[in-house]
Scaffold this active site. Structure first.
Site, PDB file in Angstrom:
ATOM      1  N   HIS A  80     148.132  86.921  -1.061  1.00  0.00           N
ATOM      2  CA  HIS A  80     148.083  86.433  -3.052  1.00  0.00           C
ATOM      3  C   HIS A  80     147.065  86.079  -2.465  1.00  0.00           C
ATOM      4  O   HIS A  80     145.473  85.708  -3.511  1.00  0.00           O
ATOM      5  CB  HIS A  80     149.238  86.006  -3.450  1.00  0.00           C
ATOM      6  CG  HIS A  80     150.256  86.254  -3.339  1.00  0.00           C
ATOM      7  ND1 HIS A  80     151.611  85.380  -2.528  1.00  0.00           N
ATOM      8  CD2 HIS A  80     150.693  87.652  -3.337  1.00  0.00           C
ATOM      9  CE1 HIS A  80     152.746  86.616  -2.977  1.00  0.00           C
ATOM     10  NE2 HIS A  80     152.048  88.189  -3.312  1.00  0.00           N
TER      11      HIS A  80
ATOM     12  N   LYS B 247     167.364  86.204  -9.038  1.00  0.00           N
ATOM     13  CA  LYS B 247     166.777  85.864  -7.381  1.00  0.00           C
ATOM     14  C   LYS B 247     167.245  84.543  -7.048  1.00  0.00           C
ATOM     15  O   LYS B 247     167.325  83.438  -7.815  1.00  0.00           O
ATOM     16  CB  LYS B 247     165.285  86.487  -7.609  1.00  0.00           C
ATOM     17  CG  LYS B 247     165.270  87.709  -7.050  1.00  0.00           C
ATOM     18  CD  LYS B 247     163.826  87.813  -6.547  1.00  0.00           C
ATOM     19  CE  LYS B 247     163.274  89.528  -6.945  1.00  0.00           C
ATOM     20  NZ  LYS B 247     162.037  89.295  -6.325  1.00  0.00           N
TER      21      LYS B 247
ATOM     22  N   ARG C 177     148.928  96.936  -1.312  1.00  0.00           N
ATOM     23  CA  ARG C 177     148.459  97.055  -0.041  1.00  0.00           C
ATOM     24  C   ARG C 177     148.227  98.058   0.342  1.00  0.00           C
ATOM     25  O   ARG C 177     147.232  98.530   1.018  1.00  0.00           O
ATOM     26  CB  ARG C 177     149.517  96.091   0.388  1.00  0.00           C
ATOM     27  CG  ARG C 177     149.151  94.160  -0.012  1.00  0.00           C
ATOM     28  CD  ARG C 177     150.160  93.964   0.264  1.00  0.00           C
ATOM     29  NE  ARG C 177     151.939  94.463  -0.200  1.00  0.00           N
ATOM     30  CZ  ARG C 177     152.521  93.971  -0.083  1.00  0.00           C
ATOM     31  NH1 ARG C 177     153.620  93.034   0.295  1.00  0.00           N
ATOM     32  NH2 ARG C 177     153.818  94.445  -0.931  1.00  0.00           N
TER      33      ARG C 177
ATOM     34  N   SER D  32     155.836  87.939   1.568  1.00  0.00           N
ATOM     35  CA  SER D  32     156.423  87.382   1.329  1.00  0.00           C
ATOM     36  C   SER D  32     157.702  87.149   1.889  1.00  0.00           C
ATOM     37  O   SER D  32     158.540  86.151   2.478  1.00  0.00           O
ATOM     38  CB  SER D  32     156.060  86.903  -0.321  1.00  0.00           C
ATOM     39  OG  SER D  32     155.221  86.382  -0.808  1.00  0.00           O
TER      40      SER D  32
HETATM   41  O1  PNS Z   1     156.200  89.128  -6.989  1.00  0.00           O
HETATM   42  P1  PNS Z   1     157.077  90.143  -7.506  1.00  0.00           P
HETATM   43  O2  PNS Z   1     158.228  90.233  -6.784  1.00  0.00           O
HETATM   44  O3  PNS Z   1     156.289  92.136  -7.457  1.00  0.00           O
HETATM   45  O4  PNS Z   1     156.530  90.475  -8.824  1.00  0.00           O
HETATM   46  C1  PNS Z   1     157.374  91.510 -10.106  1.00  0.00           C
HETATM   47  C2  PNS Z   1     156.819  90.824 -11.210  1.00  0.00           C
HETATM   48  C3  PNS Z   1     157.134  89.823 -11.940  1.00  0.00           C
HETATM   49  C4  PNS Z   1     155.514  91.698 -11.542  1.00  0.00           C
HETATM   50  C5  PNS Z   1     157.695  91.813 -12.315  1.00  0.00           C
HETATM   51  O5  PNS Z   1     159.322  91.608 -12.376  1.00  0.00           O
HETATM   52  C6  PNS Z   1     157.397  91.387 -13.612  1.00  0.00           C
HETATM   53  O6  PNS Z   1     156.733  91.805 -14.530  1.00  0.00           O
HETATM   54  N1  PNS Z   1     158.648  91.367 -14.288  1.00  0.00           N
HETATM   55  C7  PNS Z   1     158.666  90.370 -15.591  1.00  0.00           C
HETATM   56  C8  PNS Z   1     159.821  91.547 -16.555  1.00  0.00           C
HETATM   57  C9  PNS Z   1     159.043  92.312 -17.352  1.00  0.00           C
HETATM   58  O7  PNS Z   1     158.252  92.375 -18.102  1.00  0.00           O
HETATM   59  N2  PNS Z   1     159.660  93.618 -16.666  1.00  0.00           N
HETATM   60  C10 PNS Z   1     158.907  94.935 -16.694  1.00  0.00           C
HETATM   61  C11 PNS Z   1     157.782  94.469 -16.261  1.00  0.00           C
HETATM   62  S1  PNS Z   1     157.439  96.393 -15.967  1.00  0.00           S
END
Ligand code: PNS
Length: 167
Positions: free
Chosen positions: A23, A47, A96, A134
């Site tokens: 990150h 979560k 990645r 993570s």
């Molecule tokens: O680190 P992560 O868990 O891969 O991040 C995922 C994240 C936070 C980017 C994604 O879950 C997100 O954007 N959540 C917010 C809700 C949202 O907008 N959902 C629609 C996105 S397609």
């Protein structure tokens, strides 16, 4: 046409539970390209994260304390709504491996459908971080494996503290 006087703000969203050196690599790359980058930590009530939102904020703040164009914030709800509120134009995501691509592609296109003004930029971390996640960090550490060099020292210290508190 892009407004040349408007700062180019990028949002780097994620769970960051915890922040890894992968990150950090992406944030540094983003901070070189954009005027500023906002590390946006998702507050996900469903979560059960290992690190509280406050702890995750503190970790990012601590690592980037001498970088004025790196900001840390939290968000909930739709990412594109947050991006608009922050007057940002770009979402940064790290890629990645090919295995990341499918889900990232889906998210990028869904976000574009929700708000065509917001673009997603994918960045590749340095090769030595391509296998870090993570989830793996937490698993390896909880089973007694070494994670030094894969996460910042503050994360390692906090992992040890959490482990000590459980015993
Ligand atoms: O680190 P992560 O868990 O891969 O991040 C995922 C994240 C936070 C980017 C994604 O879950 C997100 O954007 N959540 C917010 C809700 C949202 O907008 N959902 C629609 C996105 S397609």
């Amino acid at each position: 046409m892009a407004d040349r006087h408007r700062p180019r703000v990028a949002v780097y969203p994620g769970s960051f539970d915890p922040l890894t050196n992968g990150h950090i690599d992406i944030i540094e790359r983003g901070a070189r390209i954009f005027d500023s980058i906002v590390v946006a930590i998702l507050v996900n009530v469903e979560k059960a994260p290992l690190f509280t939102t406050q702890e995750r904020v503190e970790i990012v703040k601590d690592v980037f304390r001498s970088r004025p164009n790196v900001e840390v914030d939290t968000f909930d709800g739709l990412l594109v709504d947050y991006v608009t509120r922050r007057e940002a134009q770009v979402i940064v995501r790290g890629l990645r491996a090919v295995s990341d691509f499918e889900v990232e592609f889906q998210m990028a296109l869904m976000n574009r459908r929700l708000d065509p003004a917001v673009d997603t930029v994918f960045m590749m971390p340095a090769e030595q971080y391509t296998y870090i996640s993570s989830r793996l960090i937490k698993e390896v550490f909880s089973l007694g494996g070494r994670v030094s060099g894969l996460v910042p020292e503050s994360v390692e210290r906090r992992l040890r503290e959490k482990q000590g508190a459980r015993r």
